[in-house]
Write a protein that holds these residues in place. Structure first.
Motif, PDB file in Angstrom:
ATOM      1  N   ALA A  98      37.905   9.767 -32.277  1.00  0.00           N
ATOM      2  CA  ALA A  98      37.793   9.321 -33.668  1.00  0.00           C
ATOM      3  C   ALA A  98      37.372   7.860 -33.746  1.00  0.00           C
ATOM      4  CB  ALA A  98      39.127   9.533 -34.394  1.00  0.00           C
ATOM      5  N   THR A  99      37.970   7.017 -32.907  1.00  0.00           N
ATOM      6  CA  THR A  99      37.601   5.600 -32.899  1.00  0.00           C
ATOM      7  C   THR A  99      36.148   5.410 -32.475  1.00  0.00           C
ATOM      8  OG1 THR A  99      39.877   5.015 -32.349  1.00  0.00           O
ATOM      9  CG2 THR A  99      38.204   3.344 -31.966  1.00  0.00           C
ATOM     10  N   SER A 100      35.746   6.111 -31.428  1.00  0.00           N
ATOM     11  CA  SER A 100      34.369   5.990 -30.949  1.00  0.00           C
ATOM     12  C   SER A 100      33.381   6.470 -31.999  1.00  0.00           C
ATOM     13  CB  SER A 100      34.192   6.795 -29.658  1.00  0.00           C
ATOM     14  OG  SER A 100      35.056   6.328 -28.645  1.00  0.00           O
ATOM     15  N   ALA A 101      33.743   7.512 -32.741  1.00  0.00           N
ATOM     16  CA  ALA A 101      32.839   8.032 -33.770  1.00  0.00           C
ATOM     17  C   ALA A 101      32.568   6.987 -34.843  1.00  0.00           C
ATOM     18  CB  ALA A 101      33.432   9.294 -34.398  1.00  0.00           C
ATOM     19  N   VAL A 102      33.605   6.271 -35.266  1.00  0.00           N
ATOM     20  CA  VAL A 102      33.425   5.242 -36.290  1.00  0.00           C
ATOM     21  C   VAL A 102      32.560   4.106 -35.767  1.00  0.00           C
ATOM     22  CG1 VAL A 102      34.613   3.573 -37.747  1.00  0.00           C
ATOM     23  CG2 VAL A 102      35.609   5.832 -37.387  1.00  0.00           C
ATOM     24  N   VAL A 103      32.841   3.653 -34.545  1.00  0.00           N
ATOM     25  CA  VAL A 103      32.091   2.535 -33.975  1.00  0.00           C
ATOM     26  C   VAL A 103      30.619   2.910 -33.798  1.00  0.00           C
ATOM     27  CG1 VAL A 103      31.844   1.053 -31.958  1.00  0.00           C
ATOM     28  CG2 VAL A 103      34.122   1.567 -32.851  1.00  0.00           C
ATOM     29  N   VAL A 104      30.376   4.069 -33.208  1.00  0.00           N
ATOM     30  CA  VAL A 104      28.996   4.502 -32.962  1.00  0.00           C
ATOM     31  C   VAL A 104      28.245   4.683 -34.274  1.00  0.00           C
ATOM     32  CG1 VAL A 104      27.579   6.366 -32.035  1.00  0.00           C
ATOM     33  CG2 VAL A 104      29.532   5.530 -30.735  1.00  0.00           C
ATOM     34  N   ALA A 105      28.901   5.277 -35.259  1.00  0.00           N
ATOM     35  CA  ALA A 105      28.239   5.516 -36.540  1.00  0.00           C
ATOM     36  C   ALA A 105      27.870   4.210 -37.237  1.00  0.00           C
ATOM     37  CB  ALA A 105      29.142   6.361 -37.440  1.00  0.00           C
ATOM     38  N   ILE A 106      28.784   3.243 -37.253  1.00  0.00           N
ATOM     39  CA  ILE A 106      28.493   1.975 -37.940  1.00  0.00           C
ATOM     40  C   ILE A 106      27.373   1.223 -37.218  1.00  0.00           C
ATOM     41  CG2 ILE A 106      29.461  -0.289 -38.496  1.00  0.00           C
ATOM     42  CD1 ILE A 106      32.085   1.072 -39.113  1.00  0.00           C
ATOM     43  N   VAL A 107      27.420   1.216 -35.891  1.00  0.00           N
ATOM     44  CA  VAL A 107      26.343   0.549 -35.151  1.00  0.00           C
ATOM     45  C   VAL A 107      25.016   1.236 -35.425  1.00  0.00           C
ATOM     46  CG1 VAL A 107      25.464   0.075 -32.839  1.00  0.00           C
ATOM     47  CG2 VAL A 107      27.872  -0.322 -33.342  1.00  0.00           C
ATOM     48  N   ALA A 108      24.995   2.565 -35.428  1.00  0.00           N
ATOM     49  CA  ALA A 108      23.754   3.288 -35.704  1.00  0.00           C
ATOM     50  C   ALA A 108      23.250   3.022 -37.109  1.00  0.00           C
ATOM     51  CB  ALA A 108      23.984   4.794 -35.503  1.00  0.00           C
ATOM     52  N   ILE A 109      24.155   2.906 -38.068  1.00  0.00           N
ATOM     53  CA  ILE A 109      23.752   2.622 -39.452  1.00  0.00           C
ATOM     54  C   ILE A 109      23.115   1.246 -39.561  1.00  0.00           C
ATOM     55  CG2 ILE A 109      24.695   2.145 -41.751  1.00  0.00           C
ATOM     56  CD1 ILE A 109      26.747   4.389 -41.139  1.00  0.00           C
TER      57      ILE A 109
END
Length: 378
Positions: free
Chosen positions: A351-362
């Motif tokens: 869950a933590t990795s998903a948030v980090v990866v998504a924000i960086v990708a955005i």
């Protein structure tokens, strides 16, 4: 002491330390711990072995197993033999099972390897390469799932799609409303501080409108959905992965990508433009509230200036960004969930990795949009 209560008597002989156990060795009876045995081994003269007399035990559960494990650990540390012949058969088997894993004694004491810089760089490169291969494989399977969806051959439940649409859409409106309104208020205050120096408060409407429609609306909606929905996608799918539910789908011949990932990507791609449009309007309303209440503008002035500043092209730019951001959020959350393995602790990591990866990708995607739009002169 009632006769049914657990009791421990320690008798020291030259050839052994005899532990006489009697009564009900159950958790509810609060039986003695292994501390008394440890103290007896430490205080008196050394003995070659420890034996048990359990003829007086009338019942036992895990309380006895915990006591025996403590005694076994104490004797092993002192090199004293432990004679388990006097124990009940079940307790003796549990004790043998606990002692059959010697590596557990050294758990958490991993010896650090001394590696050179080249080795560490090589290992990091291999990890990155494996991650890229896994991500590319996931993207490929997702693309095939979309092809199957367009051909009407994708295997997923439409009820799941509707439930995800409801979760990522209407249920997200309260937090999107709050954040978007506050962003509009902040933009209005920031613009007013500069524009009031020139008596140009009317252009607050231009600033808030353009900023919300082109950048802040899709960006803030995407960040909110990353923390709210992307993490939820990762947590749910990773929990299914840990519980081997994903393996069960594969055993039944059902693609987890089609059954789990496809509905979530479709739901976010559909709902993100709608949430972005709603966030744009709420942010403009926040800027309008500040301008009317604090800077002397009327509703008509603010509204007319907003209509002049904005065009359908500006809205289209924000909506295209929203579609891309929604796809990135769903892909990041689902990928982190699908690749999860191990224990339940991996769910939080996913869950933590998903948030980090998504924000960086955005943020990266928004930067690419800015470069592309500037090159096109839009």
């Amino acid at each position: 002491m009632p006769p049914s209560a657990a009791s421990l008597a320690i008798e020291r002989h030259d050839e052994a330390l005899v532990l006489r156990l009697a009564g009900r060795w159950r958790l509810a009876e609060h039986p003695p711990g292994a501390g008394a045995v440890v103290a007896a081994l430490a205080d008196g003269p050394p003995v070659p072995r420890v034996t048990f007399d359990t003829t007086g035990i009338t019942g036992w559960d895990t309380a006895l197993a915990v006591f025996l494990w403590g005694v076994q650990k104490a004797t092993a540390e002192r090199g004293i033999a432990l004679d388990a012949d006097g124990l009940p058969d079940g307790a003796r088997r549990l004790l043998d099972l606990a002692g059959a894993v010697p590596a557990a004694q050294d758990a958490g004491k991993k010896e650090a390897r001394r590696t050179g810089l080249v080795t560490r760089v090589g290992e990091a490169t291999l990890r990155i390469w494996q991650t890229l291969l896994g991500a590319l494989a996931f993207l490929g399977e997702t693309a095939l799932a979309f092809v199957a969806f367009l051909g009407g051959r994708a295997r997923y439940r439409k009820t799941d799609l509707w439930l995800v649409l409801q979760d990522v859409g209407p249920r997200a409106l309260p937090i999107v409303t709050l954040i978007s309104f506050l962003v509009g208020v902040i933009l209005a205050f920031v613009g007013a501080i500069q524009l009031s120096r020139f008596g140009a408060q009317i252009f607050i409407a231009d600033l808030v409108g353009l900023a919300m429609v082109r950048e802040m609306g899709p960006m803030m909606a995407a960040i909110i959905m990353s923390g709210r929905t992307g993490a939820a996608f990762a947590a749910r799918i990773s929990t299914m992965q840990v519980n081997q539910e994903v393996d069960a789908l594969k055993t039944l011949g059902i693609s987890p990508i089609e059954f789990l990932v496809l509905p979530r990507i479709l739901a976010l791609v559909i709902m993100m433009p709608l949430l972005t449009l709603y966030a744009d309007l709420v942010g403009i309303a926040g800027g309008m509230a500040v301008s009317i209440s604090l800077f002397g503008l009327t509703f008509t002035q603010y509204w007319n200036e907003t209509l002049v500043a904005l065009s359908l092209q500006q809205f289209a730019i924000g909506l295209v960004k929203a579609v891309v951001f929604g796809a990135l959020i769903a892909l990041a959350g689902c990928y982190q969930g699908i690749k999860t393995s191990g224990s339940a602790s991996a769910v939080g990591t996913a869950a933590t990795s998903a948030v980090v990866v998504a924000i960086v990708a955005i943020v990266v995607a928004d930067g690419l949009f800015a470069v592309a739009l500037n090159a096109l002169g839009i």
